[in-house]
Motif scaffolding. Structure first.
Motif, PDB file in Angstrom:
ATOM      1  N   TYR A 141       1.910   1.631  -3.693  1.00 33.35           N
ATOM      2  CA  TYR A 141       0.730   2.143  -4.399  1.00 33.35           C
ATOM      3  C   TYR A 141      -0.513   1.678  -3.676  1.00 33.35           C
ATOM      4  N   ASN A 142      -1.307   2.635  -3.267  1.00 27.64           N
ATOM      5  CA  ASN A 142      -2.556   2.345  -2.557  1.00 27.64           C
ATOM      6  C   ASN A 142      -3.723   2.523  -3.530  1.00 27.64           C
ATOM      7  N   ARG A 163      -6.816   2.202  -3.069  1.00 24.31           N
ATOM      8  CA  ARG A 163      -8.016   2.793  -2.480  1.00 24.31           C
ATOM      9  C   ARG A 163      -7.959   4.316  -2.530  1.00 24.31           C
ATOM     10  N   THR A 164      -6.767   4.881  -2.249  1.00 24.04           N
ATOM     11  CA  THR A 164      -6.620   6.353  -2.243  1.00 24.04           C
ATOM     12  C   THR A 164      -5.917   6.885  -3.485  1.00 24.04           C
ATOM     13  N   GLY A 165      -5.329   5.993  -4.263  1.00 21.38           N
ATOM     14  CA  GLY A 165      -4.605   6.434  -5.453  1.00 21.38           C
ATOM     15  C   GLY A 165      -3.254   7.056  -5.135  1.00 21.38           C
ATOM     16  N   GLU A 166      -2.700   6.786  -3.953  1.00 22.94           N
ATOM     17  CA  GLU A 166      -1.418   7.377  -3.547  1.00 22.94           C
ATOM     18  C   GLU A 166      -0.257   6.509  -4.029  1.00 22.94           C
ATOM     19  N   ASP A 225       0.821  -1.218   0.000  1.00 19.22           N
ATOM     20  CA  ASP A 225       0.000   0.000   0.000  1.00 19.22           C
ATOM     21  C   ASP A 225       0.849   1.260   0.000  1.00 19.22           C
ATOM     22  N   SER A 280      -0.460  15.919  -5.508  1.00 15.05           N
ATOM     23  CA  SER A 280       0.599  16.302  -4.572  1.00 15.05           C
ATOM     24  C   SER A 280       1.973  16.207  -5.226  1.00 15.05           C
ATOM     25  N   ARG A 301       1.954   9.826  -1.667  1.00 19.00           N
ATOM     26  CA  ARG A 301       1.441  11.080  -2.205  1.00 19.00           C
ATOM     27  C   ARG A 301       0.489  10.799  -3.364  1.00 19.00           C
ATOM     28  N   THR A 302      -0.503  11.661  -3.463  1.00 17.19           N
ATOM     29  CA  THR A 302      -1.406  11.571  -4.604  1.00 17.19           C
ATOM     30  C   THR A 302      -0.745  12.198  -5.821  1.00 17.19           C
TER      31      THR A 302
END
Length: 275
Positions: A20-21, A23-26, A17, A34, A30-31
């Motif tokens: 690359y997560n 669920r949040t796209g991070e 995660d 960001s 960082r997105t």
């Protein structure tokens, strides 16, 4: 066992995660927006630094002259150098292969002084500084290698090395705008109790003021320094021993006794000649 497997899977999931997560796209914490903002900041920041550096360099270059260095106060008097380019000269007069490197060094150095090339230069008025302030491309005063006579390498191709009476050429380093007062000349002495016989070319080792001032490599592209040739007239008693010889520029305001700089206006070298 189940608890251990759950903990192991949790750690692996946490590590994935972080990369690359979904669920949040991070990505790496960082997105995308960001990352875009921080990259934009660094592009602007380093672009500003590069622009400031380029601007300061441009401003500094506007203060420089292509023909004359801005600061020239660190070296007020020239140093002396010799050719051949050795401070310890050992000559076996009966072995041409041994002293050939000295002869070749002198021959290569004097190529720019060949009479055919120097005929293209100006025959200046002797005894006067040759001022050329109004001319962008400076003329060059003539100095023919034939002026060195017995040390010119024209009549004697070995410059006296085959006879055990070697020649050494003395030259001053170039300093832009130098105007020595008086009549400079080179004087050499052997560091021993009895004097060593030497012969100077031009006569008495004089350096004519007409070769000054020097206007720099760009304006004075074909400039050649005046030379003084010293022929060491060694006798049988002078062979097989190291002779320490010091040459100085005298007769002017040029410095030759600065203990912090052994080459300022003087030079010391050693010569040993064997049969």
């Amino acid at each position: 066992m189940a608890n251990k497997e759950e903990k192991s899977e949790g750690k692996e999931s946490s590590w994935k995660d972080f990369i690359y997560n979904p669920r949040t796209g991070e990505f790496l914490g960082r997105t995308a927006s960001s990352w875009a903002l921080i990259l934009l900041f660094y592009v602007v920041f380093y672009g500003f630094l590069a622009g400031m550096f380029s601007l300061t360099m441009w401003v500094m270059l506007q203060t420089l002259d292509d023909y004359t260095p801005k600061y020239r106060d660190r070296v007020a008097s020239p140093g002396l150098m010799i050719r051949p380019r050795y401070l310890d000269i050992i000559v076996n007069r009966s072995n041409p292969e041994q002293y050939n490197e000295y002869v070749q060094n002198l021959e290569n150095f004097l190529l720019d002084y060949n009479d055919t090339l120097q005929e293209q230069n100006l025959q200046c008025e002797q005894g006067k500084h040759f001022m050329q302030d109004d001319e962008e491309e400076k003329q060059v005063c003539r100095f023919k290698r034939s002026q060195l006579r017995q040390c010119s390498g024209l009549a004697d191709k070995t410059f006296g090395y085959s006879d055990g009476q070697p020649c050494v050429l003395i030259k001053m380093n170039r300093i832009i705008g130098l105007l020595p007062k008086g009549q400079p000349y080179v004087n050499c002495t052997a560091k021993r109790d009895t004097p060593l016989h030497m012969q100077y070319f031009p006569t008495e080792g004089h350096i004519d003021p007409m070769y000054f001032p020097y206007y720099g490599k760009k304006a004075h592209a074909n400039y050649v320094q005046p030379l003084v040739a010293v022929k060491l007239q060694l006798s049988e008693q002078d062979y097989n021993t190291h002779l320490t010889i010091e040459c100085k520029v005298e007769g002017s305001d040029l410095r030759n006794n600065d203990e912090r700089d052994k080459f300022l206006g003087r030079i010391t070298f050693r010569v040993k000649v064997t049969k």
